[in-house]
Design a protein around this motif. Structure first.
Motif, PDB file in Angstrom:
ATOM      1  N   ILE B 346      78.228  42.834  45.614  1.00 33.11           N
ATOM      2  CA  ILE B 346      77.617  41.757  44.841  1.00 33.11           C
ATOM      3  C   ILE B 346      76.965  42.412  43.616  1.00 33.11           C
ATOM      4  CG2 ILE B 346      77.241  40.284  46.860  1.00 33.11           C
ATOM      5  CD1 ILE B 346      74.226  41.005  46.628  1.00 33.11           C
ATOM      6  N   ARG B 347      76.970  41.667  42.525  1.00 32.90           N
ATOM      7  CA  ARG B 347      76.446  42.215  41.273  1.00 32.90           C
ATOM      8  C   ARG B 347      75.145  41.509  40.930  1.00 32.90           C
ATOM      9  NH1 ARG B 347      79.019  40.547  35.669  1.00 32.90           N
ATOM     10  NH2 ARG B 347      77.484  38.942  36.131  1.00 32.90           N
ATOM     11  N   VAL B 348      74.080  42.274  40.826  1.00 37.44           N
ATOM     12  CA  VAL B 348      72.754  41.694  40.662  1.00 37.44           C
ATOM     13  C   VAL B 348      72.146  42.148  39.334  1.00 37.44           C
ATOM     14  CG1 VAL B 348      70.516  41.323  41.765  1.00 37.44           C
ATOM     15  CG2 VAL B 348      72.499  41.943  43.169  1.00 37.44           C
ATOM     16  N   THR B 349      71.792  41.190  38.505  1.00 36.74           N
ATOM     17  CA  THR B 349      71.131  41.516  37.236  1.00 36.74           C
ATOM     18  C   THR B 349      69.714  42.008  37.523  1.00 36.74           C
ATOM     19  OG1 THR B 349      72.375  39.738  36.193  1.00 36.74           O
ATOM     20  CG2 THR B 349      70.471  40.580  34.986  1.00 36.74           C
ATOM     21  N   VAL B 350      69.264  42.974  36.731  1.00 33.59           N
ATOM     22  CA  VAL B 350      67.893  43.465  36.887  1.00 33.59           C
ATOM     23  C   VAL B 350      66.911  42.395  36.412  1.00 33.59           C
ATOM     24  CG1 VAL B 350      66.212  45.177  36.120  1.00 33.59           C
ATOM     25  CG2 VAL B 350      68.567  45.882  36.653  1.00 33.59           C
ATOM     26  N   GLY B 351      66.068  41.957  37.307  1.00 36.62           N
ATOM     27  CA  GLY B 351      65.040  40.979  36.954  1.00 36.62           C
ATOM     28  C   GLY B 351      63.712  41.661  36.660  1.00 36.62           C
ATOM     29  N   ARG B 352      62.705  40.847  36.392  1.00 37.82           N
ATOM     30  CA  ARG B 352      61.347  41.375  36.263  1.00 37.82           C
ATOM     31  C   ARG B 352      60.872  41.819  37.645  1.00 37.82           C
ATOM     32  NH1 ARG B 352      58.912  35.937  34.392  1.00 37.82           N
ATOM     33  NH2 ARG B 352      60.313  35.474  36.124  1.00 37.82           N
ATOM     34  N   ARG B 353      59.752  42.482  37.694  1.00 35.85           N
ATOM     35  CA  ARG B 353      59.262  42.994  38.975  1.00 35.85           C
ATOM     36  C   ARG B 353      59.174  41.876  40.025  1.00 35.85           C
ATOM     37  NH1 ARG B 353      54.828  46.846  37.699  1.00 35.85           N
ATOM     38  NH2 ARG B 353      56.633  48.141  37.187  1.00 35.85           N
ATOM     39  N   GLU B 354      58.621  40.715  39.618  1.00 29.89           N
ATOM     40  CA  GLU B 354      58.463  39.621  40.577  1.00 29.89           C
ATOM     41  C   GLU B 354      59.805  39.025  40.985  1.00 29.89           C
ATOM     42  OE1 GLU B 354      57.240  39.906  37.498  1.00 29.89           O
ATOM     43  OE2 GLU B 354      57.011  37.970  36.467  1.00 29.89           O
ATOM     44  N   ASP B 355      60.772  39.028  40.047  1.00 29.65           N
ATOM     45  CA  ASP B 355      62.114  38.546  40.394  1.00 29.65           C
ATOM     46  C   ASP B 355      62.750  39.482  41.426  1.00 29.65           C
ATOM     47  OD1 ASP B 355      61.830  36.692  38.283  1.00 29.65           O
ATOM     48  OD2 ASP B 355      62.744  38.085  36.850  1.00 29.65           O
ATOM     49  N   ARG B 356      62.530  40.777  41.217  1.00 31.04           N
ATOM     50  CA  ARG B 356      63.140  41.763  42.119  1.00 31.04           C
ATOM     51  C   ARG B 356      62.526  41.665  43.505  1.00 31.04           C
ATOM     52  NH1 ARG B 356      62.177  45.353  37.317  1.00 31.04           N
ATOM     53  NH2 ARG B 356      60.705  46.528  38.583  1.00 31.04           N
TER      54      ARG B 356
END
Lengths: 369, 369
Positions: B346-356
């Motif tokens: 699965i390909r996951v875009t880097v989010g902000r800290r809270e998204d991660r």
């Protein structure tokens, strides 16, 4: 090599054979070319009355969210447009302004060997796209400053055209044809043939100029825009109303993500601000009357217009060109139609009251020289 | 009729023969399809870190002026880009994102009979455009999760390709090839053939991945974007760096006014805010490391990435698909590569800290079911 002309670049035959061309010289390009700022921008039929305040507000609010792609289906905007026009969402395609949509129409219909019919000197971007896809363009002269619908139909039959274009109201003349004229043209076209009906100036038109929208009619594709009465030219949003078969055909090749996120939101907000469009069209009607009065005062006539611009008849192409140049020297940007019989005119976009006063001063000045 | 298939519509043969297709399903489309809002948008490699505050500011300031068309030559932006890359203004073309520019590249090179070479499962919009102009697509498998440059060159020679495409760093793998690999590919292509080098993720790449820019080289056209590190995906601004002959060829057919006025201003402001891009790329590197640590903790591996996304290897296509669906059910939008060998991920875009942190919670939850 398919094109036999470009030993170094692997170009398609169509592109290799095309001469360089640009349909319009923009005011920014004129500024750079002449090293002189434009003070009065009345050449591109932009709205001097600006966008809806609601559109401005949503763009400002959404600016931080522009890191997200816009909805490639422009679904909310299409829903609102479908409701406004009494058609289904599947009858609406939102694209990159009418220019982008004319490119799509040309692309789905045109290939080398296909002939397309239009009017001499009408909106040049359409012809640009037809040639860009390898089509052959045949043009019919204007009839007393109006689109010659019967002439278009005759020519279409004669050359077995697969695509016919007209703008109604027309640019650059500003004149219009009745819905009856348009539908008679449609009925007289050969089969199969598509009528691309450009209604960029629909918001300024009398109701009788707009044929009723019939989503079951595969012979007409209509294009409209937020660039004129809605004042969103710089946002690049136009739309097409057509039978679902056409929307599906274009859906196979269109750029999915081409409409900016902010532009979709702005168009939707503007669509809901019908009061803004009413104010703008009323102000434009007032401005047109003022241009007509100015021309009369100067011993000149105008072509009756139902758009946001007026063609002032200055008596001949050379005089029109000279006046255009003289105005540009003074920082006033207007345009002139590109072909007879209209190129005896300069075409002036309706500005705000203060713009019109400044134009009147400058026009008097250059006329008197 | 040229196409022999559509008795009612005057379609071009190419469009008539095309099956309906869309390169990507957008998160808004998924929301409508499933009737469920997306809480976490990590599927389209958008910048979770937003646009430059300077870009936001100029869009807000200029919103009222959106009634004016943007400069069709995007001159100021091109001047700034030319300076940034040490080339001339004539080497830069600004367009409607990389998607729009890939369409232009396909259009100038492709016609029926032309073969184009790319990688199996790479950025699908490129193939969409090639097929949309009637070209034939030949694809080479990935080599250990990386673009197989030598394989592309061999295939290009074998099929006498006129156009070869790769993204470097690559999407969807996140891996990269060295400048030396790219230039060797270029040198091994048949003549004439164009290498379309998609550098959407250049801002995240090691310097060694980017060949020096050589404006005299007619064999490479490079495309870059403001959609990724600059956080302007919704504004639709990309650009192309190429020999002036290519810029001229595309200038004969491009949509002149397609880049929004606000988007041009935003891109220019963002270009001058190099501190913003530095902050974003640093934050993205931190986020990638966090995703790698998360995967390790869960007994999974990742594909080394130099982009703003990470492929997490979940062991197989079916599991990847199941996890994707389970995440979507919980309002988490990620994507997976479309073909082997990468579709084990699965390909996951880097989010902000809270998204991660939220993603980590949700990923743990769906893995444990």
């Amino acid at each position: 090599m398919p094109d036999g002309r470009s030993p170094e670049l692997p170009l398609s035959a169509i592109v290799a054979a095309l001469p360089p061309s640009t349909p319009f010289v923009a005011p920014e390009v004129l500024e750079r070319r002449h090293g002189r700022a434009i003070r009065l921008r009345l050449g591109a039929n932009e709205s001097a009355f600006g966008p809806s305040p609601r559109a401005v507000e949503v763009m400002r609010e959404a600016a931080r969210k522009v890191s997200w792609y816009g909805d490639p289906e422009s679904h909310e905007l299409r829903e609102a447009l479908a409701e406004a026009h009494g058609v289904g969402v599947g009858n609406i395609l939102v694209g990159n302004g009418i220019d982008g949509l004319l490119g799509l129409i040309a692309r789905v219909c045109v290939q080398p060997g296909v002939t397309v019919v239009t009017s001499v000197g009408t909106y040049p971007t359409f012809g640009y796209h037809v040639l860009g896809f390898g089509g052959t363009l045949r043009s019919v002269p204007y009839d007393h400053d109006r689109i010659d619908c019967d002439g278009l139909a005759s020519m279409a039959r004669e050359v077995q055209a697969r695509l016919v274009y007209l703008a109604n109201p027309d640019n650059p003349s500003g004149t219009w044809r009745s819905a009856g004229d348009i539908l008679r043209l449609r009925d007289q076209m050969p089969e199969p043939c598509l009528l691309a009906l450009d209604e960029a100036y629909a918001d300024f038109a009398p109701a009788d100029a707009l044929p009723p929208i019939d989503k079951s009619d595969r012979r007409i594709v209509r294009v409209r825009t937020f660039s004129k009465a809605h004042g969103l030219a710089g946002a690049r949003v136009g739309y097409l109303i057509a039978h679902t078969d056409w929307v599906s055909a274009m859906g196979k090749i269109r750029n999915q993500f081409e409409v900016s996120r902010l532009s979709q939101l702005a168009a939707l907000a503007s669509l809901h601000d019908s009061e803004h469009v009413r104010r703008v069209t009323a102000a434009v009607a007032e401005g047109r009357a003022e241009y007509e009065a100015l021309a009369g005062e100067l011993g000149l006539s105008t072509i009756p217009s139902t758009t946001n611009f007026v063609c002032i008849d200055v008596g001949g192409e050379e005089r029109a060109r000279t006046l255009l140049e003289a105005l540009l020297q003074r920082g006033v940007f207007v345009r002139m139609p590109g072909a007879p019989p209209l190129n005896r005119c300069i075409r002036v976009t309706v500005g705000r009251r203060e713009d019109r006063a400044l134009f009147a001063d400058e026009f008097r000045r250059v006329l008197s020289h």
